[in-house]
Scaffold this active site. Structure first.
Site, short mmCIF file in Angstrom:
data_model
loop_
_atom_site.label_atom_id
_atom_site.label_comp_id
_atom_site.label_asym_id
_atom_site.label_seq_id
_atom_site.Cartn_x
_atom_site.Cartn_y
_atom_site.Cartn_z
N HIS A 92 1.17 -1.40 -0.01
CA HIS A 92 0.05 0.27 -0.20
C HIS A 92 1.70 1.68 0.22
CE1 HIS A 92 -3.67 -2.82 1.38
NE2 HIS A 92 -2.81 -3.07 1.83
N SER A 111 15.72 21.26 -16.98
CA SER A 111 14.35 21.92 -16.93
C SER A 111 14.73 23.53 -17.95
CB SER A 111 13.43 22.92 -16.26
OG SER A 111 12.67 23.47 -15.60
N LYS A 135 16.73 22.01 -11.78
CA LYS A 135 16.09 20.96 -11.87
C LYS A 135 16.69 20.25 -11.83
CE LYS A 135 11.94 19.82 -11.56
NZ LYS A 135 10.69 19.75 -12.14
N GLU A 156 9.87 8.32 -17.17
CA GLU A 156 8.79 8.97 -17.37
C GLU A 156 8.78 8.45 -18.78
OE1 GLU A 156 8.41 13.27 -15.80
OE2 GLU A 156 10.30 12.23 -15.29
#
Ligand code: ARG
Length: 461
Positions: free
Chosen positions: A156, A277, A283, A290
């Site tokens: 979980h 970024s 970043k 991804e």
């Protein structure tokens, strides 16, 4: 515009219709396999005497020359010739003249295209299986090098029980191992020769299908010509197998993305495998993971596309089947690059055992070990669960980490704890106590890794 369709037509094809109908833009990818299939076919035509042996020889040499020209980039495909099969035949005609017209004896583009796809797919599936193996090998390597790192195993998405990092990484090894098995099964399914089925009903010529099959390395020939030209279930099976590959890669990517988040700080990805970024100078993004996660969606989409193309088709060939190629090609390409790029990523990750250990501090993830101890002292598990639950509640209320409670303190909840070893709630004893096959103890993980190596050697040997 040339009329390719012979005597029956008195008008040439409308330009837009021609463009719409043509598949050369994507099926040119099959050209080498198309030529291989044609060479096998023409050898058979010569050998059986269906065409003159000298003509067969001329055609085979012509095909070899066409292949050489295509490899050298000196000849081109045209949309007018519609698809890869007609394009190759057109090039052959330009090379050897009207005798080229004998190549298509006893075959149709319908059995030809089904053969080409199967030939092509067998090669690609071999490549993809090797790419899967490479990722599996890296996982073994990472597991061995990080065997002593322990982290909170989750259920979980909450700390559940401590596990070895090696154990968690090896979970993905076994997922990929089943994927490799499914890809092998897909290869086997593709390993059937359709050629000789003609347009749908076979042919009147005395062809030798077994000869063609052995020329092309197919282990068997199709049993039913209508089935052979019109089903693409083997392609669906491949995309289904690749969908599972992508599902597994996506789950692993999700894990790496979470672990790379500074709140976790469990993994660092190298600067060479992350991106910045355009606006936020600080970043460093896990784009690779991804994108792998995102590309799973494409492959699932391809699976549904092809199933949908097939579902309403009456026997036998229908032009809808031309829509089989792009989803298949895209799935193969997508899975392949995702596997390869994941390999590069895995070569450039550092796991932070210290941060993982920190996360285990005071996280109650060894509570089950306390309950298991009480069970070993004879208490029914349900009661043990209740007792340890009270201990956890006490710890939360008093702000004490479970692993720091002394035996006398524990004994206030159950006198059975008076016999407990000092490190009962310790992380290391917790993992190594799970010394059963498939467990997370060091000895068990080492055996697991040996089995994994044997599995790899068995499949690649
Ligand atoms: N380009 C076609 C395909 O991919 C080849 C088979 C065409 N057959 C036909 N009867 N039009 O399916």
């Amino acid at each position: 515009m040339t009329k390719l369709w012979g005597g029956r037509f008195s008008q040439s094809t409308d330009a837009l219709v021609n463009h719409f109908n043509a598949s050369i833009e994507f099926d040119q990818r099959l050209w080498k396999h198309d030529i291989l299939g044609s060479i096998a076919h023409v050898r058979m035509l010569g050998k059986t005497g269906i065409i003159d042996a000298a003509d067969a020889q001329t055609i085979e040499q012509g095909l070899v020359d066409v292949r050489r020209d295509l490899e050298a980039g000196v000849s081109e495909f045209t949309e007018e010739a519609e698809d890869v099969h007609m394009n190759i035949e057109t090039l052959l005609h330009a090379k050897i003249g009207p005798v080229a017209g004998k190549l298509h004896t006893g075959r149709s583009r319908n059995d030809q295209v089904a053969t080409d796809i199967r030939l092509w797919l067998r090669d690609e599936l071999g490549e993809i299986r090797m790419a899967v193996r490479r990722v599996q090998t890296r996982l073994i390597d990472l597991a061995e090098r990080n065997i002593d790192i322990i982290l909170p195993g989750m259920t979980h998405m909450q700390h559940a029980q401590p596990v070895r990092l090696a154990h968690q990484l090896m979970a993905y090894f076994w997922m990929l191992d089943r994927d490799a098995g499914r890809l092998a099964a897909a290869w086997d399914r593709a390993d059937v020769l359709p050629l000789g089925s003609g347009a749908l009903a076979g042919t009147t010529h005395p062809i030798d299908r077994e000869f063609v099959a052995s020329e092309l390395g197919f282990s068997r020939i199709s049993e039913n010509s209508m089935d052979a030209v019109s089903d693409r279930d083997f392609a669906v099976e491949t995309i289904a197998a690749l969908s599972l590959v992508m599902m597994h890669l996506s789950r692993f990517s999700e894990e790496l993305i979470l672990w790379n988040n500074p709140e976790f700080g469990w993994v660092t990805m190298g600067d060479n495998v992350t991106t910045g970024s355009s606006i936020m100078p600080q970043k460093k993004n896990p784009d690779v993971s991804e994108l792998i996660r995102g590309k799973a969606g494409r492959v699932y989409g391809n699976l549904v596309s092809l199933l949908t193309v097939l579902k309403g088709l009456p026997l036998a060939y229908n032009k809808d089947l031309q829509e089989d190629k792009e989803p298949l090609f895209d799935s193969v390409d997508t899975a392949r690059i995702c596997l390869d790029v994941l390999g590069v990523l895995l070569d450039n990750v550092t796991f932070h055992g210290d941060r993982m250990m920190e996360a285990l501090r005071g996280d109650f993830s060894t509570a089950t070990d306390l309950a298991d101890f009480l069970v070993r002292q004879g208490l029914p598990f349900r009661q043990a669960h209740e007792v340890v639950g009270q201990i956890v509640k006490f710890c939360i209320q008093s702000g004490r980490p479970l692993e720091q409670l002394t035996n006398p303190e524990l004994s206030e909840f159950s006198e059975l704890f008076s016999q407990a070893p000092a490190d009962l709630a310790g992380v290391l004893q917790s993992v190594d106590a799970r010394n059963i096959p498939g467990g997370t103890a060091r000895a068990a993980v080492e055996i697991q890794i040996e089995h994994a190596k044997a599995a790899i050697a068995h499949h690649t040997g």
